[in-house]
Motif scaffolding. Sequence first.
Motif, PDB file in Angstrom:
ATOM      1  N   GLN A 334       0.827  -1.206   0.000  1.00  0.00           N
ATOM      2  CA  GLN A 334       0.000   0.000   0.000  1.00  0.00           C
ATOM      3  C   GLN A 334       0.863   1.258   0.000  1.00  0.00           C
ATOM      4  O   GLN A 334       2.028   1.240   0.394  1.00  0.00           O
ATOM      5  CB  GLN A 334      -0.911   0.021   1.237  1.00  0.00           C
ATOM      6  CG  GLN A 334      -1.955  -1.081   1.278  1.00  0.00           C
ATOM      7  CD  GLN A 334      -2.798  -0.982   2.548  1.00  0.00           C
ATOM      8  OE1 GLN A 334      -2.321  -0.519   3.582  1.00  0.00           O
ATOM      9  NE2 GLN A 334      -4.047  -1.425   2.464  1.00  0.00           N
ATOM     10  N   LEU A 335       0.237   2.336  -0.433  1.00  0.00           N
ATOM     11  CA  LEU A 335       0.831   3.664  -0.287  1.00  0.00           C
ATOM     12  C   LEU A 335       0.015   4.428   0.749  1.00  0.00           C
ATOM     13  O   LEU A 335      -1.220   4.507   0.654  1.00  0.00           O
ATOM     14  CB  LEU A 335       0.818   4.428  -1.609  1.00  0.00           C
ATOM     15  CG  LEU A 335       1.802   4.000  -2.696  1.00  0.00           C
ATOM     16  CD1 LEU A 335       1.649   4.898  -3.911  1.00  0.00           C
ATOM     17  CD2 LEU A 335       3.232   4.032  -2.183  1.00  0.00           C
ATOM     18  N   LYS A 336       0.697   4.986   1.717  1.00  0.00           N
ATOM     19  CA  LYS A 336       0.035   5.804   2.724  1.00  0.00           C
ATOM     20  C   LYS A 336       0.275   7.266   2.376  1.00  0.00           C
ATOM     21  O   LYS A 336       1.410   7.694   2.212  1.00  0.00           O
ATOM     22  CB  LYS A 336       0.584   5.486   4.108  1.00  0.00           C
ATOM     23  CG  LYS A 336      -0.185   6.147   5.239  1.00  0.00           C
ATOM     24  CD  LYS A 336       0.333   5.685   6.591  1.00  0.00           C
ATOM     25  CE  LYS A 336      -0.487   6.320   7.718  1.00  0.00           C
ATOM     26  NZ  LYS A 336       0.014   5.868   9.051  1.00  0.00           N
ATOM     27  N   ILE A 337      -0.806   8.053   2.232  1.00  0.00           N
ATOM     28  CA  ILE A 337      -0.673   9.452   1.825  1.00  0.00           C
ATOM     29  C   ILE A 337      -1.298  10.387   2.859  1.00  0.00           C
ATOM     30  O   ILE A 337      -2.235  10.011   3.570  1.00  0.00           O
ATOM     31  CB  ILE A 337      -1.317   9.722   0.444  1.00  0.00           C
ATOM     32  CG1 ILE A 337      -2.827   9.479   0.487  1.00  0.00           C
ATOM     33  CG2 ILE A 337      -0.667   8.866  -0.628  1.00  0.00           C
ATOM     34  CD1 ILE A 337      -3.552   9.915  -0.763  1.00  0.00           C
ATOM     35  N   ALA A 338      -0.755  11.581   2.943  1.00  0.00           N
ATOM     36  CA  ALA A 338      -1.303  12.633   3.807  1.00  0.00           C
ATOM     37  C   ALA A 338      -1.079  13.969   3.116  1.00  0.00           C
ATOM     38  O   ALA A 338       0.020  14.260   2.638  1.00  0.00           O
ATOM     39  CB  ALA A 338      -0.639  12.622   5.180  1.00  0.00           C
ATOM     40  N   VAL A 339      -2.139  14.777   3.041  1.00  0.00           N
ATOM     41  CA  VAL A 339      -2.082  16.091   2.378  1.00  0.00           C
ATOM     42  C   VAL A 339      -2.696  17.134   3.294  1.00  0.00           C
ATOM     43  O   VAL A 339      -3.727  16.879   3.928  1.00  0.00           O
ATOM     44  CB  VAL A 339      -2.844  16.071   1.031  1.00  0.00           C
ATOM     45  CG1 VAL A 339      -2.770  17.451   0.363  1.00  0.00           C
ATOM     46  CG2 VAL A 339      -2.300  15.004   0.104  1.00  0.00           C
ATOM     47  N   ASN A 340      -2.057  18.284   3.369  1.00  0.00           N
ATOM     48  CA  ASN A 340      -2.610  19.415   4.107  1.00  0.00           C
ATOM     49  C   ASN A 340      -2.477  20.666   3.243  1.00  0.00           C
ATOM     50  O   ASN A 340      -1.403  20.941   2.705  1.00  0.00           O
ATOM     51  CB  ASN A 340      -1.882  19.612   5.436  1.00  0.00           C
ATOM     52  CG  ASN A 340      -2.466  20.762   6.238  1.00  0.00           C
ATOM     53  OD1 ASN A 340      -2.080  21.915   6.085  1.00  0.00           O
ATOM     54  ND2 ASN A 340      -3.410  20.452   7.118  1.00  0.00           N
ATOM     55  N   LEU A 341      -3.558  21.408   3.107  1.00  0.00           N
ATOM     56  CA  LEU A 341      -3.558  22.639   2.312  1.00  0.00           C
ATOM     57  C   LEU A 341      -4.120  23.774   3.149  1.00  0.00           C
ATOM     58  O   LEU A 341      -5.102  23.592   3.887  1.00  0.00           O
ATOM     59  CB  LEU A 341      -4.413  22.480   1.043  1.00  0.00           C
ATOM     60  CG  LEU A 341      -3.998  21.385   0.061  1.00  0.00           C
ATOM     61  CD1 LEU A 341      -5.018  21.275  -1.064  1.00  0.00           C
ATOM     62  CD2 LEU A 341      -2.620  21.646  -0.497  1.00  0.00           C
ATOM     63  N   LYS A 342      -3.504  24.963   3.013  1.00  0.00           N
ATOM     64  CA  LYS A 342      -3.965  26.133   3.762  1.00  0.00           C
ATOM     65  C   LYS A 342      -4.012  27.340   2.836  1.00  0.00           C
ATOM     66  O   LYS A 342      -3.022  27.689   2.198  1.00  0.00           O
ATOM     67  CB  LYS A 342      -3.043  26.413   4.948  1.00  0.00           C
ATOM     68  CG  LYS A 342      -3.549  27.548   5.836  1.00  0.00           C
ATOM     69  CD  LYS A 342      -2.722  27.687   7.096  1.00  0.00           C
ATOM     70  CE  LYS A 342      -3.302  28.767   8.011  1.00  0.00           C
ATOM     71  NZ  LYS A 342      -2.527  28.906   9.263  1.00  0.00           N
ATOM     72  N   LEU A 343      -5.178  27.958   2.763  1.00  0.00           N
ATOM     73  CA  LEU A 343      -5.351  29.183   1.969  1.00  0.00           C
ATOM     74  C   LEU A 343      -4.865  30.374   2.780  1.00  0.00           C
ATOM     75  O   LEU A 343      -5.248  30.542   3.950  1.00  0.00           O
ATOM     76  CB  LEU A 343      -6.822  29.367   1.592  1.00  0.00           C
ATOM     77  CG  LEU A 343      -7.169  30.598   0.746  1.00  0.00           C
ATOM     78  CD1 LEU A 343      -6.596  30.462  -0.654  1.00  0.00           C
ATOM     79  CD2 LEU A 343      -8.685  30.802   0.694  1.00  0.00           C
ATOM     80  N   HIS A 344      -3.999  31.202   2.167  1.00  0.00           N
ATOM     81  CA  HIS A 344      -3.488  32.364   2.892  1.00  0.00           C
ATOM     82  C   HIS A 344      -4.620  33.354   3.158  1.00  0.00           C
ATOM     83  O   HIS A 344      -5.506  33.556   2.323  1.00  0.00           O
ATOM     84  CB  HIS A 344      -2.375  33.051   2.094  1.00  0.00           C
ATOM     85  CG  HIS A 344      -1.604  34.039   2.893  1.00  0.00           C
ATOM     86  ND1 HIS A 344      -1.938  35.367   2.955  1.00  0.00           N
ATOM     87  CD2 HIS A 344      -0.516  33.885   3.703  1.00  0.00           C
ATOM     88  CE1 HIS A 344      -1.090  36.000   3.743  1.00  0.00           C
ATOM     89  NE2 HIS A 344      -0.204  35.131   4.208  1.00  0.00           N
ATOM     90  N   GLU A 345      -4.570  33.981   4.338  1.00  0.00           N
ATOM     91  CA  GLU A 345      -5.666  34.847   4.771  1.00  0.00           C
ATOM     92  C   GLU A 345      -5.888  36.043   3.861  1.00  0.00           C
ATOM     93  O   GLU A 345      -6.982  36.613   3.829  1.00  0.00           O
ATOM     94  CB  GLU A 345      -5.387  35.332   6.193  1.00  0.00           C
ATOM     95  CG  GLU A 345      -4.087  36.095   6.340  1.00  0.00           C
ATOM     96  CD  GLU A 345      -3.750  36.475   7.769  1.00  0.00           C
ATOM     97  OE1 GLU A 345      -2.771  37.222   7.960  1.00  0.00           O
ATOM     98  OE2 GLU A 345      -4.467  36.028   8.676  1.00  0.00           O
ATOM     99  N   SER A 346      -4.862  36.453   3.105  1.00  0.00           N
ATOM    100  CA  SER A 346      -4.992  37.636   2.247  1.00  0.00           C
ATOM    101  C   SER A 346      -5.653  37.322   0.904  1.00  0.00           C
ATOM    102  O   SER A 346      -5.978  38.239   0.152  1.00  0.00           O
ATOM    103  CB  SER A 346      -3.613  38.253   1.990  1.00  0.00           C
ATOM    104  OG  SER A 346      -2.798  37.355   1.249  1.00  0.00           O
ATOM    105  N   VAL A 347      -5.847  36.031   0.593  1.00  0.00           N
ATOM    106  CA  VAL A 347      -6.360  35.624  -0.718  1.00  0.00           C
ATOM    107  C   VAL A 347      -7.886  35.552  -0.695  1.00  0.00           C
ATOM    108  O   VAL A 347      -8.480  35.108   0.297  1.00  0.00           O
ATOM    109  CB  VAL A 347      -5.762  34.266  -1.132  1.00  0.00           C
ATOM    110  CG1 VAL A 347      -6.336  33.801  -2.465  1.00  0.00           C
ATOM    111  CG2 VAL A 347      -4.246  34.360  -1.206  1.00  0.00           C
ATOM    112  N   LYS A 348      -8.507  35.977  -1.753  1.00  0.00           N
ATOM    113  CA  LYS A 348      -9.961  35.941  -1.872  1.00  0.00           C
ATOM    114  C   LYS A 348     -10.458  34.499  -1.826  1.00  0.00           C
ATOM    115  O   LYS A 348     -10.068  33.669  -2.645  1.00  0.00           O
ATOM    116  CB  LYS A 348     -10.384  36.605  -3.186  1.00  0.00           C
ATOM    117  CG  LYS A 348     -11.890  36.648  -3.419  1.00  0.00           C
ATOM    118  CD  LYS A 348     -12.206  37.317  -4.748  1.00  0.00           C
ATOM    119  CE  LYS A 348     -13.691  37.366  -5.028  1.00  0.00           C
ATOM    120  NZ  LYS A 348     -13.991  37.991  -6.336  1.00  0.00           N
ATOM    121  N   ASN A 349     -11.319  34.199  -0.887  1.00  0.00           N
ATOM    122  CA  ASN A 349     -11.833  32.840  -0.705  1.00  0.00           C
ATOM    123  C   ASN A 349     -13.115  32.651  -1.507  1.00  0.00           C
ATOM    124  O   ASN A 349     -14.210  32.480  -0.950  1.00  0.00           O
ATOM    125  CB  ASN A 349     -12.069  32.565   0.781  1.00  0.00           C
ATOM    126  CG  ASN A 349     -12.399  31.109   1.053  1.00  0.00           C
ATOM    127  OD1 ASN A 349     -12.225  30.243   0.190  1.00  0.00           O
ATOM    128  ND2 ASN A 349     -12.890  30.816   2.247  1.00  0.00           N
TER     129      ASN A 349
END
Length: 518
Positions: A334-349
Amino acid sequence: MAQRAMWLISHEPGTLLRGTVRFSRRYPTVEKRAKVFNGATYMPIPEDDPFLKALLFELRLLDDDKDFVESRDSCSHINKTSIYGLPVGGEELWPVVAFQKNGMIYACVPLVEQTLSPRPPLISISGISQGFELLFGIQDFLYSGQKNDTELNTKLSQLPDLLLQACPFGTLLDANLQNSLDSINFASVTHPQKQPAWKAGTYKGKPQVSISITEKVKSMQYDKRDVADTWQVDGAVTCKCDLEGIMPNVTISLSLPTNGSPLQDILVHPCVTSLDSAILTSSSIDAMDDSAFSGPYKFPFTPPLESFNLCYYTSQVPVPPILGFYQMKEEEVQLKIAVNLKLHESVKNNFEFCEAHIPFYNRGPITHVEYKVSFGQLEVFREKSLLIWIIGQKFPKSMEIGLSGTVTFGAKGHEKQPFDQICIGGTAYLKLHFRILDYTLTGCYADQHSVQVFASGKPKISTNRKLISSDYYIWNSKAPAPEPSSHTLYSLPVFTNSPLPQLKKKQLHFKGIPIPEA
């Protein structure tokens, strides 16, 4: 004897700025001479807004100028010559010839052909008398026989062409602008304006100007202490001008907010007729500091009929819009994966779309996936050995999302499985795809009210802007990954006849092998 720059400013008490720059002209060739003559005492010509504020302050025309200011109002600074020194950005711009007449302020900066410290006697500066002659000539032209604002606006629109004849390269040849106007009118009667060879025809119909700003952000992120993350913005301004007449003139100004990132490496279309020297010298090679030119960026041009790229630029924004890490480890089958993403506070959401593509190369088809996702949904493309995390149009309030799980693969078959020369073993990446409308990462925008059009009819002006991801990679931090040779992932663009921005891509390499596109 030459002028570095000139301004016509309407004094408007009670308004926010107390005045408006109705016309300005700079002479880059004279500015280069000033830099040589003045040496260490040289001060560049400021942009219109700071010049306007400094001049109105010096002339006591700001509503808040009631208080005594020693540098301006003391007995040692009584002015009897209409020649001023303007404090701008911690330095002083001198000499500035300025006077007010009929609600209009006339100003210019003569060339001083020597060092400015100590100040030379005024009588030794021949450009001062020439500056007065030029400004008085413009005043006579604007108000001789002028009856209303419409006539004044018409004469202001004629100034660019008149000054080409009366004051070429900043050197006054004829202060009587009416002579230049008569010469132009006579030439237009005896020799009708010819169609330029590069312009196939003329437009007939409703006038309109469309301006589109597209920024592409690219990034290489590693989540490693010994490898620096890289990112950069490439921008393109596309225009479509439907205007009647053989040679209509348009001026577009690009502006930045207070915290915007300065535009650099600016390349313009050949139809642009003149540029401020600060625009030409703004380079990403130079170290960024507070003195970097931050606009407004003015582009006067005579547009072709078709849609065209007015200019390209780059910018060094302080942070990438989305920061993240990607971890992938092989555990038995198996492949074990982990991803974390964070939008910078100054960027239009507010995205038109946002997806994370996670490809698995040089393996068999996906047979089983177990995952946990904090936001959005995951789609599995088994035969393509690909996971697509559909994030959607907004990040949650925390601005942070995560994905974890395990992926199991079947045996490699003879059918077409994804193959890659780079992504072998643990070397792998996640690629982000997103688009944000009505937003640019630099903050760059084109104000509709700042667009000047010198053509028949009042055109409809429309603007739009967008931010698009381009080669936005997050590499597996648990394995080796390719690194760019420099901070720039793209070379400068080449102008083409295509209406879309064209970027000339540089190939990245890893261990001597070119990295394929995903």
